[in-house]
Design an enzyme around this catalytic site. Structure first.
Site, PDB file in Angstrom:
ATOM      1  N   THR A 101      20.412 -16.169  22.727  1.00  0.00           N
ATOM      2  CA  THR A 101      21.651 -15.595  22.212  1.00  0.00           C
ATOM      3  C   THR A 101      21.967 -15.970  20.764  1.00  0.00           C
ATOM      4  O   THR A 101      21.517 -17.015  20.270  1.00  0.00           O
ATOM      5  CB  THR A 101      22.823 -16.074  23.114  1.00  0.00           C
ATOM      6  OG1 THR A 101      24.068 -15.742  22.509  1.00  0.00           O
ATOM      7  CG2 THR A 101      22.798 -17.587  23.315  1.00  0.00           C
ATOM      8  N   TYR A 125      28.132 -22.820  26.289  1.00  0.00           N
ATOM      9  CA  TYR A 125      27.164 -21.733  26.529  1.00  0.00           C
ATOM     10  C   TYR A 125      26.069 -21.758  25.456  1.00  0.00           C
ATOM     11  O   TYR A 125      24.877 -21.793  25.769  1.00  0.00           O
ATOM     12  CB  TYR A 125      27.894 -20.383  26.535  1.00  0.00           C
ATOM     13  CG  TYR A 125      26.974 -19.174  26.564  1.00  0.00           C
ATOM     14  CD1 TYR A 125      26.247 -18.847  27.700  1.00  0.00           C
ATOM     15  CD2 TYR A 125      26.824 -18.367  25.427  1.00  0.00           C
ATOM     16  CE1 TYR A 125      25.394 -17.735  27.712  1.00  0.00           C
ATOM     17  CE2 TYR A 125      25.984 -17.264  25.432  1.00  0.00           C
ATOM     18  CZ  TYR A 125      25.278 -16.957  26.570  1.00  0.00           C
ATOM     19  OH  TYR A 125      24.439 -15.865  26.574  1.00  0.00           O
ATOM     20  N   TRP A 150      25.806  -9.306  22.055  1.00  0.00           N
ATOM     21  CA  TRP A 150      26.727  -8.212  22.390  1.00  0.00           C
ATOM     22  C   TRP A 150      26.087  -7.184  23.345  1.00  0.00           C
ATOM     23  O   TRP A 150      26.049  -5.976  23.059  1.00  0.00           O
ATOM     24  CB  TRP A 150      27.192  -7.498  21.121  1.00  0.00           C
ATOM     25  CG  TRP A 150      28.017  -8.337  20.178  1.00  0.00           C
ATOM     26  CD1 TRP A 150      28.021  -9.700  20.026  1.00  0.00           C
ATOM     27  CD2 TRP A 150      28.966  -7.842  19.212  1.00  0.00           C
ATOM     28  NE1 TRP A 150      28.903 -10.083  19.050  1.00  0.00           N
ATOM     29  CE2 TRP A 150      29.496  -8.966  18.526  1.00  0.00           C
ATOM     30  CE3 TRP A 150      29.405  -6.575  18.852  1.00  0.00           C
ATOM     31  CZ2 TRP A 150      30.452  -8.833  17.510  1.00  0.00           C
ATOM     32  CZ3 TRP A 150      30.346  -6.447  17.837  1.00  0.00           C
ATOM     33  CH2 TRP A 150      30.868  -7.573  17.181  1.00  0.00           C
TER      34      TRP A 150
HETATM   35  N1  LIG Z   1      25.858 -10.522  27.907  1.00  0.00           N
HETATM   36  C1  LIG Z   1      25.748 -10.702  26.602  1.00  0.00           C
HETATM   37  O1  LIG Z   1      26.541 -10.190  25.811  1.00  0.00           O
HETATM   38  C2  LIG Z   1      24.620 -11.529  26.049  1.00  0.00           C
HETATM   39  C3  LIG Z   1      24.593 -11.789  24.673  1.00  0.00           C
HETATM   40  C4  LIG Z   1      23.527 -12.522  24.148  1.00  0.00           C
HETATM   41  C5  LIG Z   1      22.535 -12.984  24.972  1.00  0.00           C
HETATM   42  N2  LIG Z   1      22.593 -12.730  26.316  1.00  0.00           N
HETATM   43  C6  LIG Z   1      21.528 -13.256  27.156  1.00  0.00           C
HETATM   44  O2  LIG Z   1      20.840 -12.161  27.733  1.00  0.00           O
HETATM   45  C7  LIG Z   1      20.351 -12.519  29.022  1.00  0.00           C
HETATM   46  C8  LIG Z   1      20.758 -11.485  30.035  1.00  0.00           C
HETATM   47  O3  LIG Z   1      22.175 -11.375  29.999  1.00  0.00           O
HETATM   48  P1  LIG Z   1      22.952 -10.361  30.940  1.00  0.00           P
HETATM   49  O4  LIG Z   1      24.143  -9.902  30.177  1.00  0.00           O
HETATM   50  O5  LIG Z   1      21.997  -9.381  31.531  1.00  0.00           O
HETATM   51  O6  LIG Z   1      23.443 -11.388  32.064  1.00  0.00           O
HETATM   52  P2  LIG Z   1      24.193 -11.107  33.433  1.00  0.00           P
HETATM   53  O7  LIG Z   1      24.518  -9.646  33.557  1.00  0.00           O
HETATM   54  O8  LIG Z   1      25.270 -12.117  33.536  1.00  0.00           O
HETATM   55  O9  LIG Z   1      23.051 -11.419  34.494  1.00  0.00           O
HETATM   56  C9  LIG Z   1      22.577 -12.689  34.725  1.00  0.00           C
HETATM   57  C10 LIG Z   1      22.008 -12.683  36.113  1.00  0.00           C
HETATM   58  O10 LIG Z   1      21.487 -13.990  36.377  1.00  0.00           O
HETATM   59  C11 LIG Z   1      21.866 -14.321  37.697  1.00  0.00           C
HETATM   60  N3  LIG Z   1      21.866 -15.764  37.919  1.00  0.00           N
HETATM   61  C12 LIG Z   1      22.825 -16.659  37.621  1.00  0.00           C
HETATM   62  N4  LIG Z   1      22.481 -17.877  38.052  1.00  0.00           N
HETATM   63  C13 LIG Z   1      21.269 -17.757  38.657  1.00  0.00           C
HETATM   64  C14 LIG Z   1      20.412 -18.656  39.303  1.00  0.00           C
HETATM   65  N5  LIG Z   1      20.729 -19.949  39.443  1.00  0.00           N
HETATM   66  N6  LIG Z   1      19.246 -18.199  39.802  1.00  0.00           N
HETATM   67  C15 LIG Z   1      18.918 -16.892  39.675  1.00  0.00           C
HETATM   68  N7  LIG Z   1      19.705 -15.983  39.083  1.00  0.00           N
HETATM   69  C16 LIG Z   1      20.875 -16.407  38.570  1.00  0.00           C
HETATM   70  C17 LIG Z   1      23.256 -13.747  37.827  1.00  0.00           C
HETATM   71  O11 LIG Z   1      23.638 -13.705  39.179  1.00  0.00           O
HETATM   72  P3  LIG Z   1      25.196 -13.888  39.555  1.00  0.00           P
HETATM   73  O12 LIG Z   1      25.842 -12.609  39.161  1.00  0.00           O
HETATM   74  O13 LIG Z   1      25.139 -14.141  41.017  1.00  0.00           O
HETATM   75  O14 LIG Z   1      25.693 -15.062  38.758  1.00  0.00           O
HETATM   76  C18 LIG Z   1      23.061 -12.379  37.199  1.00  0.00           C
HETATM   77  O15 LIG Z   1      22.567 -11.431  38.097  1.00  0.00           O
HETATM   78  C19 LIG Z   1      20.864 -13.932  29.292  1.00  0.00           C
HETATM   79  O16 LIG Z   1      19.865 -14.856  28.963  1.00  0.00           O
HETATM   80  C20 LIG Z   1      22.015 -14.081  28.320  1.00  0.00           C
HETATM   81  O17 LIG Z   1      22.233 -15.444  27.963  1.00  0.00           O
HETATM   82  C21 LIG Z   1      23.594 -12.010  26.866  1.00  0.00           C
END
Ligand SMILES: NC(=O)c1ccc[n+]([C@@H]2O[C@H](COP(=O)([O-])OP(=O)(O)OC[C@H]3O[C@@H](n4cnc5c(N)ncnc54)[C@H](OP(=O)(O)O)[C@@H]3O)[C@@H](O)[C@H]2O)c1
Length: 291
Positions: A101, A125, A150
């Site tokens: 991120t 985070y 984002w």
């Molecule tokens: N969202 C953003 O704006 C953003 C920005 C920059 C970078 N990122 C990065 O991009 C990546 C993907 O983000 P995203 O937005 O797709 O995330 P997301 O929609 O929050 O999905 C994360 C998934 O990981 C699962 N998870 C959580 N804890 C877990 C565990 N212990 N074992 C297995 N699965 C688990 C969650 O399940 P639950 O729903 O049950 O918790 C969820 O299905 C992440 O690395 C994030 O840090 C995201």
């Protein structure tokens, strides 16, 4: 057929990865209920049994504000889990692609952050995601860290969905206008990761390391909200777009400090892998899918 293990498969990016790879690779797509990445034994067991060529880790603790109090949980999911996946993949000779991120940076100034620029996370985070990057790279030299920002997609919660909901409820709202970044479509992140995974599997690259990938053009949340409402009105998801006032970060206090500057330099991923920035405006044309 290439074998790819996708963790966090029900998240925004995980869902798109699963969708795009179905029928194109031999995939094992698992979320927390099937494979909790914080369970070291379970991770090793799953990796050894499936023998993937590549692991793509899309699992994370992404609730930025909750992370400020859920410190141990954030460390378990954002540091330990990725570490176990990297160790297990290294043990069987597989590569790992891990998502990180913009929050690893302090987020000051106006220039674009390059991959090698100094990190300085401002909250739990960001700190745990940075530690995750480091531990993955230490545990498996055949690793790619893709830093994005984002993120929005059809599945899961995100800013686009929140704006559509608020647009149906309110005539006036305030959105932060002094934080800038590149909205990134989850489907484009999946496409970029799959391209890199295939190059690794085909032995066509060994350019492991950190890469930045976001959408362009850079905007403020306020401008992004206006673009969302324009599309939503055009496509009749909302009757009338609300008045969107630009507010400051100080007007909207949150438990976690957010970077004011999330602009990431996207030169390296273009040069090495010929991957273009995510076209978020094009992705918004499909706004009905987010409503
Ligand atoms: N969202 C953003 O704006 C953003 C920005 C920059 C970078 N990122 C990065 O991009 C990546 C993907 O983000 P995203 O937005 O797709 O995330 P997301 O929609 O929050 O999905 C994360 C998934 O990981 C699962 N998870 C959580 N804890 C877990 C565990 N212990 N074992 C297995 N699965 C688990 C969650 O399940 P639950 O729903 O049950 O918790 C969820 O299905 C992440 O690395 C994030 O840090 C995201």
């Amino acid at each position: 057929m290439a074998k790819i293990l996708i963790t966090g498969a029900k998240g925004q990016v995980g869902h798109c990865l699963t969708q795009q790879l179905t029928g194109k690779a031999d995939i094992l797509a698992v979320d927390r209920d099937e494979l909790d990445i914080t369970d070291r034994e379970a991770v090793f067991k799953a990796v050894k049994a499936f023998q993937p060529d590549v692991i793509i880790n899309a699992a994370a603790h992404t609730a930025v504000d909750r992370a400020e109090t859920e410190i141990e949980l954030s460390e378990a999911i954002n540091v330990k889990g990725p570490q176990y996946l990297a160790e297990a993949s290294n043990e069987i000779g597989a590569a790992i692609l891990h998502i990180s991120t913009d929050y690893v940076f302090e987020g000051t100034g106006t220039s674009e952050y390059k991959e090698e620029n100094k990190t300085n996370p401002q909250g739990v985070y960001g700190r745990t995601k940075l530690e995750g990057e480091i531990t993955v790279q230490q545990a498996n030299p055949r690793s790619i860290i893709l830093r994005t920002a984002w993120v929005f997609g059809e599945h899961g919660n995100n800013f686009v969905k929140t704006m559509i909901r608020l647009g149906k409820e309110r005539e006036v709202l305030g959105v932060v206008g002094d934080q800038f970044g590149g909205p990134t479509y989850a489907g484009d992140i999946a496409t970029a990761l799959i391209k890199i995974a295939n190059l690794i599997i085909e032995g066509k690259t060994d350019a492991f390391g950190i890469y930045h990938f976001t959408g362009k053009p850079y905007v403020s949340w306020h401008s992004f909200a206006q673009a969302i409402f324009e599309q939503a009105e055009l496509q009749k998801i909302i009757e009338n777009r609300p008045v969107v006032n630009s507010i400051t970060t100080n007007d909207y206090p949150t438990p976690a400090k957010r970077p004011a500057n999330s602009r990431l330099d996207l030169t390296k991923i273009k040069q090495i892998f010929d991957i273009e920035p995510s076209d978020w405006r094009k992705a918004l044309e499909n706004i009905k899918a987010y409503a």
